[in-house]
Design a protein around this motif. Structure first.
Motif, short mmCIF file in Angstrom:
data_model
loop_
_atom_site.label_atom_id
_atom_site.label_comp_id
_atom_site.label_asym_id
_atom_site.label_seq_id
_atom_site.Cartn_x
_atom_site.Cartn_y
_atom_site.Cartn_z
N ALA B 9 0.84 -1.20 0.00
CA ALA B 9 0.00 0.00 0.00
C ALA B 9 0.88 1.25 0.00
N ASP B 10 0.34 2.38 -0.51
CA ASP B 10 1.07 3.65 -0.51
C ASP B 10 1.03 4.23 0.91
N PRO B 11 2.15 4.22 1.61
CA PRO B 11 2.11 4.64 3.02
C PRO B 11 1.71 6.10 3.20
N LEU B 12 2.07 6.96 2.23
CA LEU B 12 1.75 8.37 2.39
C LEU B 12 0.24 8.61 2.27
N ALA B 13 -0.40 7.93 1.32
CA ALA B 13 -1.86 8.05 1.19
C ALA B 13 -2.55 7.47 2.42
#
Lengths: 157, 157
Positions: B9-13
């Protein structure tokens, strides 16, 4: 924050209205619980401050203690008949235990703070700093968070 | 705060969604501006944080820096493949100048923080503390507020 109540006005009611008029403070949903001349007590509901663990967000505890300290200094200056702007200069906060209940913050002058010297400097130089302390309690009377804060007052009246 | 993204998963999102899911953080109206592997940058609109002087409320600056520091430590742990809960332990904030513009906060590990030692202690003992630093900038590049923060990570995976 500016706080210049008219003579004879109830300062505690005015300070509550003052808080409510600022968008970031209104979002805290705080209530002024009381001022005994020494300590100012603020309350905020856990529901508005809950994090994903079900306990209170640390930033909320910091904000509530910052406002309580601002409030107690502002009310004491008002009682002394001095019109001044009160600014937070620096803070130290220790987060000691998670809080799973409503937020009850209180603030007062720090032990050893020289109130008379502070007033004298403010009257003489138009500017003075003073130390305060604040805490948020756990339901069992323990400490969820404690803060040491320094505020600067700048006379404007 | 818990932060356990699924692999890939995109950690920033995910961190942005994580922030938005907490009522007191949603009230800050913050936006995750970027993470370069070192510093995490957060933004919040002045309108949501303005006090009665037209500048940013001190408590808001403190909250934003607290979240930025939490975020950078969480993202770096994620990048290291460690699942841990991250708690703020203590903070010091210096308020240096009023901010009459949107809030741009950034946080990173403190100079001299021992990242490798922190990871080793966390892996070995399941718990470790580390120092971070954060600031909110003025539009001219100066400092509105600076913070030194200590966080504790507790491994749970």
């Amino acid at each position: 924050m500016d706080f210049h109540p008219a003579p004879g006005a109830d300062p505690l009611a005015l300070i509550a209205r003052h808080f409510a008029a600022m968008p970031p403070v209104a979002a805290l949903q705080l209530r002024v619980d009381g001022f005994d001349g020494d300590a100012l007590r603020l309350h905020a509901p856990l529901a508005a401050h809950v994090n994903d663990k079900g306990c209170a967000f640390g930033g909320s505890l910091g904000s509530l203690m910052t406002l309580a300290a601002w409030g107690v200094l502002t009310l004491r200056l008002h009682a002394a008949g001095i019109t001044a702007d009160v600014f937070v200069a620096d803070t130290q906060v220790q987060y000691r235990a998670p809080l799973f209940a409503d937020l009850h913050a209180q603030a007062r002058l720090a032990d050893g703070a020289d109130w008379d010297g502070f007033l004298a400097r403010l009257r003489e130089r138009g500017r003075a700093g003073i130390a305060l302390e604040a805490s948020v309690r756990l339901p069992d009377g323990g400490i969820a968070a404690a803060a040491q804060l320094r505020y600067v007052a700048i006379a404007n009246g």
